[in-house]
Every structure is written in C-alpha cells, then in structure tokens.
Design an enzyme around this catalytic site. Sequence first.
Site, PDB file in Angstrom:
ATOM      1  N   ASP A 112       0.833  -1.203   0.000  1.00 54.56           N
ATOM      2  CA  ASP A 112       0.000   0.000   0.000  1.00 54.56           C
ATOM      3  C   ASP A 112       0.864   1.249   0.000  1.00 54.56           C
ATOM      4  O   ASP A 112       0.680   2.150  -0.830  1.00 54.56           O
ATOM      5  CB  ASP A 112      -0.956  -0.019   1.204  1.00 54.56           C
ATOM      6  CG  ASP A 112      -1.950  -1.174   1.121  1.00 54.56           C
ATOM      7  OD1 ASP A 112      -1.658  -2.143   0.406  1.00 54.56           O
ATOM      8  OD2 ASP A 112      -3.013  -1.108   1.754  1.00 54.56           O
TER       9      ASP A 112
ATOM     10  N   GLN B 164      13.329   1.411  -3.030  1.00 57.38           N
ATOM     11  CA  GLN B 164      12.386   1.001  -4.079  1.00 57.38           C
ATOM     12  C   GLN B 164      12.981   1.012  -5.497  1.00 57.38           C
ATOM     13  O   GLN B 164      12.765   0.077  -6.275  1.00 57.38           O
ATOM     14  CB  GLN B 164      11.142   1.890  -4.007  1.00 57.38           C
ATOM     15  CG  GLN B 164       9.890   1.217  -4.482  1.00 57.38           C
ATOM     16  CD  GLN B 164       8.674   2.130  -4.353  1.00 57.38           C
ATOM     17  OE1 GLN B 164       8.752   3.341  -4.507  1.00 57.38           O
ATOM     18  NE2 GLN B 164       7.528   1.541  -4.086  1.00 57.38           N
TER      19      GLN B 164
ATOM     20  N   ARG C 172       5.164 -10.691  -5.465  1.00 48.49           N
ATOM     21  CA  ARG C 172       3.935 -10.943  -4.708  1.00 48.49           C
ATOM     22  C   ARG C 172       3.074  -9.674  -4.699  1.00 48.49           C
ATOM     23  O   ARG C 172       3.485  -8.622  -5.183  1.00 48.49           O
ATOM     24  CB  ARG C 172       4.295 -11.374  -3.292  1.00 48.49           C
ATOM     25  CG  ARG C 172       4.864 -10.236  -2.455  1.00 48.49           C
ATOM     26  CD  ARG C 172       5.304 -10.701  -1.074  1.00 48.49           C
ATOM     27  NE  ARG C 172       5.312  -9.596  -0.127  1.00 48.49           N
ATOM     28  CZ  ARG C 172       5.809  -9.670   1.103  1.00 48.49           C
ATOM     29  NH1 ARG C 172       6.353 -10.795   1.521  1.00 48.49           N
ATOM     30  NH2 ARG C 172       5.746  -8.626   1.903  1.00 48.49           N
TER      31      ARG C 172
ATOM     32  N   GLU D 168       1.000  -6.555  -4.970  1.00 46.06           N
ATOM     33  CA  GLU D 168       0.573  -5.686  -6.070  1.00 46.06           C
ATOM     34  C   GLU D 168       1.747  -4.949  -6.721  1.00 46.06           C
ATOM     35  O   GLU D 168       1.941  -5.007  -7.926  1.00 46.06           O
ATOM     36  CB  GLU D 168      -0.453  -4.665  -5.556  1.00 46.06           C
ATOM     37  CG  GLU D 168      -0.834  -3.653  -6.605  1.00 46.06           C
ATOM     38  CD  GLU D 168      -2.226  -3.079  -6.439  1.00 46.06           C
ATOM     39  OE1 GLU D 168      -3.077  -3.721  -5.801  1.00 46.06           O
ATOM     40  OE2 GLU D 168      -2.452  -1.973  -6.958  1.00 46.06           O
ATOM     41  N   ASP D 169       2.536  -4.262  -5.922  1.00 50.29           N
ATOM     42  CA  ASP D 169       3.511  -3.371  -6.553  1.00 50.29           C
ATOM     43  C   ASP D 169       4.696  -4.135  -7.151  1.00 50.29           C
ATOM     44  O   ASP D 169       5.097  -3.858  -8.292  1.00 50.29           O
ATOM     45  CB  ASP D 169       3.999  -2.324  -5.544  1.00 50.29           C
ATOM     46  CG  ASP D 169       4.767  -1.225  -6.224  1.00 50.29           C
ATOM     47  OD1 ASP D 169       4.243  -0.650  -7.200  1.00 50.29           O
ATOM     48  OD2 ASP D 169       5.919  -0.953  -5.819  1.00 50.29           O
TER      49      ASP D 169
HETATM   50  O1  TRH Z   1       4.395  -6.143   0.590  1.00 53.21           O
HETATM   51  P1  TRH Z   1       3.343  -6.729  -0.248  1.00 53.21           P
HETATM   52  O2  TRH Z   1       2.942  -8.086   0.097  1.00 53.21           O
HETATM   53  O3  TRH Z   1       2.078  -5.794  -0.252  1.00 53.21           O
HETATM   54  C1  TRH Z   1       0.779  -6.288  -0.188  1.00 53.21           C
HETATM   55  C2  TRH Z   1      -0.036  -6.061  -1.401  1.00 53.21           C
HETATM   56  O4  TRH Z   1      -0.017  -4.751  -1.847  1.00 53.21           O
HETATM   57  C3  TRH Z   1      -1.464  -6.486  -1.120  1.00 53.21           C
HETATM   58  O5  TRH Z   1      -2.264  -6.254  -2.233  1.00 53.21           O
HETATM   59  C4  TRH Z   1      -1.953  -5.698   0.063  1.00 53.21           C
HETATM   60  O6  TRH Z   1      -3.241  -6.039   0.358  1.00 53.21           O
HETATM   61  C5  TRH Z   1      -1.052  -5.985   1.218  1.00 53.21           C
HETATM   62  O7  TRH Z   1       0.249  -5.591   0.893  1.00 53.21           O
HETATM   63  C6  TRH Z   1      -1.479  -5.253   2.441  1.00 53.21           C
HETATM   64  O8  TRH Z   1       3.844  -6.766  -1.778  1.00 53.21           O
HETATM   65  P2  TRH Z   1       3.983  -5.612  -2.874  1.00 53.21           P
HETATM   66  O9  TRH Z   1       2.657  -5.098  -3.262  1.00 53.21           O
HETATM   67  O10 TRH Z   1       4.824  -6.149  -3.908  1.00 53.21           O
HETATM   68  O11 TRH Z   1       4.752  -4.454  -2.137  1.00 53.21           O
HETATM   69  C7  TRH Z   1       6.091  -4.535  -1.793  1.00 53.21           C
HETATM   70  C8  TRH Z   1       6.745  -3.170  -1.905  1.00 53.21           C
HETATM   71  O12 TRH Z   1       8.045  -3.234  -1.354  1.00 53.21           O
HETATM   72  C9  TRH Z   1       6.911  -2.709  -3.344  1.00 53.21           C
HETATM   73  O13 TRH Z   1       6.690  -1.305  -3.432  1.00 53.21           O
HETATM   74  C10 TRH Z   1       8.363  -3.011  -3.651  1.00 53.21           C
HETATM   75  C11 TRH Z   1       8.976  -2.743  -2.314  1.00 53.21           C
HETATM   76  N1  TRH Z   1      10.264  -3.413  -2.066  1.00 53.21           N
HETATM   77  C12 TRH Z   1      11.370  -2.607  -1.949  1.00 53.21           C
HETATM   78  O14 TRH Z   1      11.286  -1.376  -2.075  1.00 53.21           O
HETATM   79  N2  TRH Z   1      12.567  -3.203  -1.683  1.00 53.21           N
HETATM   80  C13 TRH Z   1      12.703  -4.547  -1.568  1.00 53.21           C
HETATM   81  O15 TRH Z   1      13.833  -5.042  -1.343  1.00 53.21           O
HETATM   82  C14 TRH Z   1      11.544  -5.355  -1.728  1.00 53.21           C
HETATM   83  C15 TRH Z   1      11.652  -6.857  -1.641  1.00 53.21           C
HETATM   84  C16 TRH Z   1      10.326  -4.760  -1.970  1.00 53.21           C
END
Ligand code: TRH
Length: 398
Positions: free
Chosen positions: A35, A275, A291, A293-294
């Site tokens: 999010d 990010q 995994r 969304e993002d």
């Molecule tokens: O962390 P998530 O599992 O987020 C989830 C989903 O958004 C889901 O839909 C929501 O309901 C839940 O959260 C509450 O996975 P996601 O969406 O991939 O988000 C991870 C974020 O972390 C993404 O912006 C990428 C960032 N990231 C980094 O910046 N550095 C890293 O090393 C990694 C592994 C991820």
Amino acid sequence: MPLLKRMRLGPETSISDNNHQAWDVFSAVVDNYGDIGVCWRLSRQLVAEYRINVRLWVDCLASFQKICPEIDPLQQKQQCHGVEIRQWTDPFPSVEPADVVVEAFGCKLPANYVEAMASGGRRHIWINLEYLSAEEWVDSYHGLISPHPQLPLAKHFFFPGFSPMTGGLLVEKGLADRRRNFQACLSLKEEFWRGIGLPVPENEETRVSLFCYENKAVSNLFSGWAKGKPPVVCLVPEGVATEQIERFFGHSSPVPGNMFKKGGLTVCVISFLEQDSYDTLLWACDFNFVRGEDSFVRAQLAAQPMAWQIYPQEEGAHWPKLNAFLARYCCGLSPDAAERLVAFSEKWNRGEADGADWEKLWIHRAELENHARDWADKQEEKEDLATNLVNFCNSKLK
Ligand code: TRH
C-alpha cells in the site's frame, strides 16, 4: 460496493494545469509494503511529472522507511523527493483539505478531515484508489461515483488495471528507456551487483529473485535447484522465506550478507533495497518471484519472466484474480509454454510447485523472455495511471 453512479471520464489537460494544485494522498500500511509502495510511487510521479504539491499521510513511517531509507520515522513532517511526508496521527490534526484527496485502498479518511472537506465551501475531488485486478468487471466499475450518505461529498472509484477502460498501471516517464539501457549495458549491471555486495553472475548461472509470502513450495524448489543444472543463485530479501532457509541449510536467523550453498543452489540473503534499487534488481535477474501488487507490476515492467504469488484473500477471492491475470498474460505464448506457466503459477500459489515443475517451465526460457519483453512493451505503450488520474481529476475540477 456502495451506491455507485456511472460517469464519463474527462478530456485531456496539459501539465501546466496542475502547477500549484494540492493533493493529499492517504496511505495506511496494513500488514505489508504494497500500500505504501504504490502511494509512494504515485506521489513521487505526481511531483516529478505534474509539479503537483503532494502531502503523503502515512500511518507507519517505520514500514515506509524499509522501502525508502531516507524517511525518519520520528519526524511528523518531512520532505522527501519533493513530497511532503506527514505522520497520520489519531487524533488527526486540523488541516485545510487539498484539491484532490486520494484515499488509497479503502484506508478510511479521518472523520474531521472529511467534515472539513464538506464545510470549507470549495470543491474537492475525492478519489478512492482501488487494488489492481485483471478481471473484466473492473472496466465497468472504474470511474463510478458514490455519494456520501450524509455530507455533500462524493467518492470516485479509480481502478488500476490492464484494459484501456481502467485507470492503467503506474509507469513513470522514461522508465522503459532506463530499463532497456541498463539491460543492454554490461558495465551498468556489474556496477549494480557490486553495489549490493554480490558477485557478477557467472555465464551459465540462472539468477532468481524471491519475494513471496509464506509458501511451502520454497523448500521443494530449493531441493530441485540444488539437484539440477544449471546452477541457480537465489536472492532473498531479509525476512522472506526465513524458516525454509533455516531448515534447508541448517542455519538459524539468516541475515543480509549470508550466502548458503548446497549442490547447484546458492541462496544469498540481501537487505531490503530502496524502491528504485529493487526495480533494478528485477531488471537484472533472469527470473523474479514477486507478490502482492507493486512488485508484481514492477516485475512485468522489468520485462523478465516471473511468477506471481497473489495476496491470499478469505474464501479464495484471489483465485479468479490470479486466473484473470494469467489469461491476459499468456495470450501470445505457445500452448505448451502457456500451460506450463499456468500450472506453475497455480501450484506456486498452492504451495505445491517443485523442481520438476520449475524444469518444465524453464525449458521455455527463451520464449518466456521474448514474451516478457513484448508484454512490458505493451504495458508501457498505454496511458499510465498517474496521467489518467490527473486528467480525470482535472476534468472534475474545471
Ligand atoms: O508487501 P506486499 O505483500 O504488499 C501487499 C499487497 O499490496 C497487497 O495487495 C496488500 O493487500 C497488502 O500488501 C497489504 O507486496 P507488494 O505489493 O509487492 O509491495 C512490496 C513493496 O516493497 C513494493 O513497493 C516493492 C517494495 N520493495 C522494496 O522497495 N525493496 C525490496 O527489497 C523489496 C523486496 C520490496
């Protein structure tokens, strides 16, 4: 879904329309990083490309700091990449509501803020930014309006998505060029690997990034990769698949910098990356497990083969979402490659995929790579989410 009315999206507006426009983006962290990940990306893009004054309200700055190390979790108010970051406190301070208010993922705006929107005597556009889905029903829900039951306000539902009838995906300007430039340049890749403390990939190795939820299949994949050829180097962010790493390598509490080897498999535990660096990691790996969304969207834009673990929902509501995406994504793949990818994805999401499933999928490596490039090109050609959102809000503010 609350009461919704069908409405038309507005005409295009130019960038200068947005100078000095103020937006408030509200993000509740819930349990993960997706999010805030989406809200941070959107906020940065609104500032960089539309010169909008963005205030980003976040309820958990410590989680935000994980993906943006410049954030100081103790500061109630700070500037970062041109965005004003505010701690979302309860009670919520009395502030002048912005022109556009983005309530991300149903995070529920503070009651006093909503009252201020209704009583200030000026127009505010209230956007409910929804989760991404490839399902077809999104086309007809995108842009619908829901009047507030008591106050003279209305929320507009804005759905990210893959079809032109939706709000699109977050794709910053110049992203594709930066990615292509990186992927074509050996020295940039070497510099990146050295920068995160990892060796440059050997010729025959397959380099994989692994960002997943609890998933029993990780141990099976480790076994398959350890026995199989070519060698696999698997990069795992700290805190991910910890139990499986501990059990498989007999090492407790793995930390960034640890490297474990068994047969053809090397697992490297890496720090959570900022990010943009995580994007680069996705560009640099041969295959990405992602995994939520993002990271799921960013893996598509990385133009590399990938497997998605969808955020599990109650009563299996995530399965139609997964299938809808696979149906779109697999268009254009040969029947065999498509079948393997669907089978692997389903088993991965059930925690059942193993080394044999991986081998059957990876036989199609060349085709999956070409397809991933075509898919990324197609997504990048479409109008992006920030542009669609800005145009939509400008048409309402007129
Ligand atoms: O962390 P998530 O599992 O987020 C989830 C989903 O958004 C889901 O839909 C929501 O309901 C839940 O959260 C509450 O996975 P996601 O969406 O991939 O988000 C991870 C974020 O972390 C993404 O912006 C990428 C960032 N990231 C980094 O910046 N550095 C890293 O090393 C990694 C592994 C991820």
